[in-house]
Design a protein around this motif. Sequence first.
Motif, PDB file in Angstrom:
ATOM      1  N   THR A   1       0.817  -1.011   0.127  1.00 52.12           N
ATOM      2  CA  THR A   1      -0.035  -0.131   0.057  1.00 52.12           C
ATOM      3  C   THR A   1       0.983   1.095   0.176  1.00 52.12           C
ATOM      4  OG1 THR A   1      -0.245  -0.007   2.372  1.00 52.12           O
ATOM      5  CG2 THR A   1      -1.983  -1.076   1.105  1.00 52.12           C
ATOM      6  N   ASN A   2       2.144   1.198   0.717  1.00 50.74           N
ATOM      7  CA  ASN A   2       3.040   2.452   0.556  1.00 50.74           C
ATOM      8  C   ASN A   2       3.454   2.706  -0.885  1.00 50.74           C
ATOM      9  OD1 ASN A   2       2.681   2.808   3.342  1.00 50.74           O
ATOM     10  ND2 ASN A   2       4.540   1.834   3.873  1.00 50.74           N
TER      11      ASN A   2
ATOM     12  N   GLN B   1       1.784   1.634  -3.566  1.00 53.00           N
ATOM     13  CA  GLN B   1       0.695   2.313  -4.608  1.00 53.00           C
ATOM     14  C   GLN B   1       0.432   3.807  -3.822  1.00 53.00           C
ATOM     15  OE1 GLN B   1      -2.692  -0.024  -3.243  1.00 53.00           O
ATOM     16  NE2 GLN B   1      -1.720  -1.880  -4.348  1.00 53.00           N
ATOM     17  N   LEU B   2       0.567   3.996  -2.723  1.00 53.05           N
ATOM     18  CA  LEU B   2       0.413   5.436  -2.329  1.00 53.05           C
ATOM     19  C   LEU B   2       1.441   6.434  -2.901  1.00 53.05           C
ATOM     20  CD1 LEU B   2      -0.960   7.628  -0.721  1.00 53.05           C
ATOM     21  CD2 LEU B   2       0.606   6.978   1.248  1.00 53.05           C
TER      22      LEU B   2
ATOM     23  N   ALA C   1       0.630   6.759  -6.752  1.00 54.22           N
ATOM     24  CA  ALA C   1      -0.494   7.652  -6.834  1.00 54.22           C
ATOM     25  C   ALA C   1       0.120   9.098  -6.617  1.00 54.22           C
ATOM     26  CB  ALA C   1      -1.699   7.460  -6.088  1.00 54.22           C
TER      27      ALA C   1
ATOM     28  N   GLN D   1      -7.427   9.198  -7.528  1.00 51.80           N
ATOM     29  CA  GLN D   1      -6.656   7.958  -7.046  1.00 51.80           C
ATOM     30  C   GLN D   1      -5.553   8.164  -5.858  1.00 51.80           C
ATOM     31  OE1 GLN D   1      -6.707   5.027  -8.576  1.00 51.80           O
ATOM     32  NE2 GLN D   1      -8.548   5.641  -9.795  1.00 51.80           N
ATOM     33  N   TYR D   2      -5.280   9.358  -5.733  1.00 51.75           N
ATOM     34  CA  TYR D   2      -4.283   9.547  -4.559  1.00 51.75           C
ATOM     35  C   TYR D   2      -4.914   9.270  -3.218  1.00 51.75           C
ATOM     36  CZ  TYR D   2      -0.993  11.729  -1.345  1.00 51.75           C
ATOM     37  OH  TYR D   2      -0.048  12.158  -0.396  1.00 51.75           O
TER      38      TYR D   2
ATOM     39  N   ALA E   1      -5.431   6.112  -2.616  1.00 51.45           N
ATOM     40  CA  ALA E   1      -4.334   5.165  -1.953  1.00 51.45           C
ATOM     41  C   ALA E   1      -4.068   5.645  -0.452  1.00 51.45           C
ATOM     42  CB  ALA E   1      -3.429   5.348  -3.011  1.00 51.45           C
ATOM     43  N   GLN E   2      -4.518   6.781   0.008  1.00 57.38           N
ATOM     44  CA  GLN E   2      -4.160   7.192   1.358  1.00 57.38           C
ATOM     45  C   GLN E   2      -5.256   6.257   1.968  1.00 57.38           C
ATOM     46  OE1 GLN E   2      -4.844  11.648   0.694  1.00 57.38           O
ATOM     47  NE2 GLN E   2      -2.958  11.776   1.461  1.00 57.38           N
TER      48      GLN E   2
ATOM     49  N   GLN F   1      -6.425   3.285   1.507  1.00 56.38           N
ATOM     50  CA  GLN F   1      -5.950   2.001   1.193  1.00 56.38           C
ATOM     51  C   GLN F   1      -4.899   1.917   2.304  1.00 56.38           C
ATOM     52  OE1 GLN F   1      -7.270  -0.800  -0.681  1.00 56.38           O
ATOM     53  NE2 GLN F   1      -8.778   0.639  -1.173  1.00 56.38           N
ATOM     54  N   SER F   2      -4.034   2.887   2.460  1.00 53.71           N
ATOM     55  CA  SER F   2      -2.978   2.759   3.409  1.00 53.71           C
ATOM     56  C   SER F   2      -3.363   2.931   4.833  1.00 53.71           C
ATOM     57  CB  SER F   2      -2.098   4.030   3.206  1.00 53.71           C
ATOM     58  OG  SER F   2      -0.936   4.001   4.041  1.00 53.71           O
TER      59      SER F   2
END
Length: 357
Positions: free
Chosen positions: A85-86, A88-89, A92, A147-148, A151-152, A154-155
């Motif tokens: 997840t990091n 992906q973040l 993004a 998307q960002y 991702a946040q 998801q993190s």
Amino acid sequence: MAVSVLLLAGCGRKAPEAETATPVIALPVQAADGATAGRFPGDVHARYEMPLSFRVGGQLSARYVNPGDVVKKGQALAQLDPADTNNQLAAAKAALEAAEHRLLFATQQRDRDEAQFKQNLISQLQLQQTQDTYASSLAGRDQAKQQYELAQNQSRYTTLVADHDGAITSRQADVGQVLTAGQEVFGFAWSGEREVYLDVPESRIDGITVGQQAKVTLPALPNHVFAAHVREVAPAADAQSRTYLVKLTIDQPSDALQLGMTADASLQANKPVAPGIDIPATALFHQGEHPAVWVVRPADATLELRPVTIMRYGERDVLISDGLKAGERVVMQGVHTVSAGEKVAPIAPPHPEDAPQ
């Protein structure tokens, strides 16, 4: 010699033995509250019980609580490996920065072309192309921003957090296990409201309605009586037990009510019911096809088989409408091992919980 024979004959006679009393479990019966519709065993639950799980999948890297722990709202309970997840973040965030740069360039180009178009230095088609590029860049920036933010989220979802004060009731996952999104990690019970769950047989469910009043007692809290009411009656019977789940809400819950405690609930009748005598089901005897009980006569402690009239059968007790009076001593157990006229010695049950309440 005749006198000696008479004396010897007198010595050979034995005094009549006193009749031996047979010990039996017998207790005085008490009048039952006519407003009681039935008594049912149950257990204590939280008003809200649910599984806790991660919103995303991953490998469980840490677990901070165990079953029985009391937790507060916002407290971290478990953690997934955040490496994916990091990444992906970070991706993004880079995509958002690139989209913002393209939007900045497209904005500057649009402003220049609009100024040149007013001076008739460029064509209408070139201006429209510039405006289209700007609109695409703006939409790309908005998409990258969404998307960002996703991702946040998801993190953040890699940390399992309690959304309410409560207690951990079970654990379903261990450190190192790979979990899917939504897979149960803990069982969780909210603090606050408490309920008692009853399993009611189908022969008794017709007399129970939502809102019906009840009184709840617990063996662990002998000096407490809790007022409650029926909150929910299951619309269908359980497939295995063929009983209906009835949920009672405690009107004024106490911290002394611990999850899983056994309880005894007395439901109040919706309509007035004549009072009677409540006896355990083990005290009932049948004289042919007619119900009867063994009553200990107070005068000589002998047994009398007395016919009775049954008002209602319960799970563990029977309500007698006629044939008994409050205070009379009745054999509670072993009714098939005694006989009429037998002299008995009443004793209490060896286990206090076997005594009628």
